[in-house]
Design an enzyme around this catalytic site. Structure first.
Site, short mmCIF file in Angstrom:
data_model
loop_
_atom_site.label_atom_id
_atom_site.label_comp_id
_atom_site.label_asym_id
_atom_site.label_seq_id
_atom_site.Cartn_x
_atom_site.Cartn_y
_atom_site.Cartn_z
N SER A 245 -0.90 -14.27 1.39
CA SER A 245 0.03 -13.19 1.09
C SER A 245 1.45 -13.65 1.35
O SER A 245 1.74 -14.26 2.37
CB SER A 245 -0.29 -11.98 1.98
OG SER A 245 0.85 -11.17 2.10
N LYS A 246 2.32 -13.33 0.41
CA LYS A 246 3.70 -13.78 0.55
C LYS A 246 4.37 -13.17 1.78
O LYS A 246 5.36 -13.67 2.27
CB LYS A 246 4.49 -13.41 -0.72
CG LYS A 246 3.98 -14.19 -1.91
CD LYS A 246 4.77 -13.94 -3.18
CE LYS A 246 4.10 -14.70 -4.32
NZ LYS A 246 4.66 -14.45 -5.62
N ARG A 247 3.81 -12.08 2.24
CA ARG A 247 4.41 -11.43 3.39
C ARG A 247 3.94 -12.00 4.73
O ARG A 247 4.46 -11.68 5.77
CB ARG A 247 4.11 -9.93 3.35
CG ARG A 247 5.00 -9.18 2.37
CD ARG A 247 4.44 -7.80 2.09
NE ARG A 247 3.19 -7.87 1.35
CZ ARG A 247 3.10 -8.06 0.03
NH1 ARG A 247 4.19 -8.20 -0.68
NH2 ARG A 247 1.94 -8.12 -0.58
#
Length: 479
Positions: A245-247
């Site tokens: 996840s990019k987060r």
RNA sequence: GGCCCGUUGGAGAAGCGGCUUAACUCACCAGCCUUUCACGCUGGCAUUCACGGGUUCGAAUCCCGUACGGGUCACCA
């Protein structure tokens, strides 16, 4: 026929490792077969576009060594390469579908659609498909979107390059929007139209796109075109087996971050190629050219690829070892300068610093940490180290002899001279091997493990070296 | 929940019906090399392929089921 493949990012931010991998495999496929690699910007989500995102993506692709044959920055016969500049094309084909009654206008508002979905959910419907309320709606003077009329009772099968035969049923796909109210196409529509218009032959993308494939195939069929060959690569997952996840801040997942830390582009290229793919040969350290040569889409894996940072570090270290000293220096210098380590030091200091640490360096900026660890005075001795040094008979006189021999030297000291001093000391004290080298190593660096002893003493310098010996000799607890 | 996909050692990952007494790499351990360290080299490290059935002379490899994990179901891409 030479293949034409594409990487189609949406410019919403920096180049992510997953996107880089999609780009890389398409690039490898194209180059291996002497085909063309195209970059198409999919910017149909106007709200999420970040203008600097495009430049950043292109720049980092280039840094990795992935140079497109056609893109917004390269001339090609199939442009424009940015979807917002191709709106007339999508409009034209959407109208064709409307005329052929393969699509229809939908006047529903977002609120209506939302309410519809809620109602379905409450009723226990798990498909949540659009009701087709507007399928036969009379013309209205209101904003509308265009929906694709999914053919009933149809089956969509394709031979996936990595997963083999995959089939979807039309029952599982609701009528989906192809043109939004704002006149901009949705992803699946624009993508299909462009893949055809740009004569794309093979589409290699992430597995998260697999359910989009039947939708895109429907567009191809409706417009009388034949679809490209699709291949869906497995996702990259983290230690917990979840999709990256990019987060997730715990893992560095943007190419830029690795670039900034002093990783080598060719090492990243190598590492990413191993994410969900394996070569036939037994080694795994490759130059980009070798990867192009070895690449074989049939060896794409069907199970998820785990992002293994230890492996990246190892691969980068291997590539660093292949660098010549000039290139290694160019890699390290910016970090040393930024950390103010070079102030008052001459050129030869940098050279010997890099020479001493080159074998254990995992990435460029690590040189700073290695420097600080090394030049930190009062290094604490590990229990293993303490235990070892107390067992050696005559350590004290050994270290004292070394100090005396060191003091007698008035010439400019070099690693070779340090080697002589050690030799002399050994002879005088009647010690050799581990018993000779280890106490000296410990006194010099505080550790039983480290770089080449003479080289590292030279790097430390006479004064620092003496200070460390004296300090250890004064430590009653140890000696 | 529907649909799609996956599950091999401490970790990554090959193998896709007999050549497997399961490659290779990382990590770890041992030995060799080096008067030390590191590099390098050599060897060790899964009697076993999520589990349960089935097919077959023969299965990690094919089929079915179970469990677990993931993806996807937007006027996002």
């Amino acid at each position: 026929m030479k293949p034409r493949v594409r990487y189609a990012p949406s410019p919403t931010g920096h180049l992510h490792i997953g996107n880089a991998r999609t780009a890389l495999f398409n690039y490898l496929y194209a180059k291996h077969h002497q085909g063309a690699f195209i970059v198409r910007i999919e910017d149909t989500d106007v709200a999420r576009n970040v203008e600097t995102g495009i430049a950043s993506q292109m720049a980092h692709l280039r840094w990795l060594g992935i140079e497109p044959d056609e893109s917004i920055e390269h001339n090609g016969a199939y442009g424009p390469y940015r979807q917002l500049e191709r709106l007339d094309l999508y409009t034209r084909y959407a109208e064709q579908l409307l005329e052929k009654n393969l699509a229809y206008k939908c006047y529903c508002t977002a609120e209506e659609l939302e309410a519809e979905r809620e109602a379905l959910k409450d009723a226990g419907d798990d498909k949540l498909h659009y009701s087709r309320k507007c399928l036969h709606a009379p013309h209205q003077d209101a904003p509308y979107a265009i929906r694709f009329k999914v053919p009933e009772n149809s089956t969509w099968t394709f031979e996936d390059m990595v997963k083999g035969n995959v089939t979807f049923h039309s029952d599982d796909i609701g009528d989906w929007v192809i043109m939004k109210q704002n006149g901009i196409p949705t992803y699946n529509f624009a993508c299909a139209v462009d893949d055809h218009l740009m004569a794309i032959t093979h589409v290699l993308r992430g597995e998260d796109h697999i359910t989009n494939t039947p939708k895109q195939m429907m567009v191809f069929k409706a417009l009388g075109w034949s679809p490209p060959v699709y291949g869906h690569m497995t996702l990259i997952v983290n230690e917990q087996g979840k999709k990256l996840s990019k987060r997730d801040g715990a893992i560095l997942q943007f190419i830029e971050q690795y670039k900034d830390l002093g990783y080598l582009p060719e090492a990243l290229f190598n590492f990413i190629a191993l994410l969900g793919w394996s070569p036939q040969v037994e080694e795994e350290i490759f130059s980009p050219e070798a990867l192009i040569e070895h690449f074989d889409a049939r060896r794409l894996s069907t199970s998820p690829a785990r992002f293994d940072q230890t492996k990246l570090t190892y691969i980068n270290n291997r590539h660093i070892k292949m660098l010549d000293s000039e290139a290694l220096k160019a890699l390290c210098l910016p970090f040393l300068e930024q950390a103010n380590i070079l102030e008052g030091k001459d050129e030869s200091f940098v050279d010997s610093l890099i020479d001493v640490f080159r074998d254990r360096l995992s990435y460029g900026s690590e040189i700073v940490a290695l420097y600080h660890d090394f030049f930190q005075d009062n290094p604490e001795l590990s229990s293993e180290t303490q235990a070892f040094i107390t067992t050696i008979e005559g350590v004290r006189s050994l270290l004292e002899t070394f100090l005396r021999n060191l003091d007698e030297r008035t010439e400019v000291l070099t690693p070779d001279i340090y080697k002589e001093i050690i030799k002399e000391t050994g002879k005088t004290c009647g010690m050799k091997g581990k018993n000779l080298f280890m106490p000296i190593r410990i006194a010099a660096s505080g550790s039983m493990h480290g770089p080449d002893l003479p080289k590292m003493m030279h790097l430390l310098g006479k004064d620092t070296l003496k200070r460390r010996f004296v300090r250890l000799l004064q430590d009653e607890d140890i000696l």
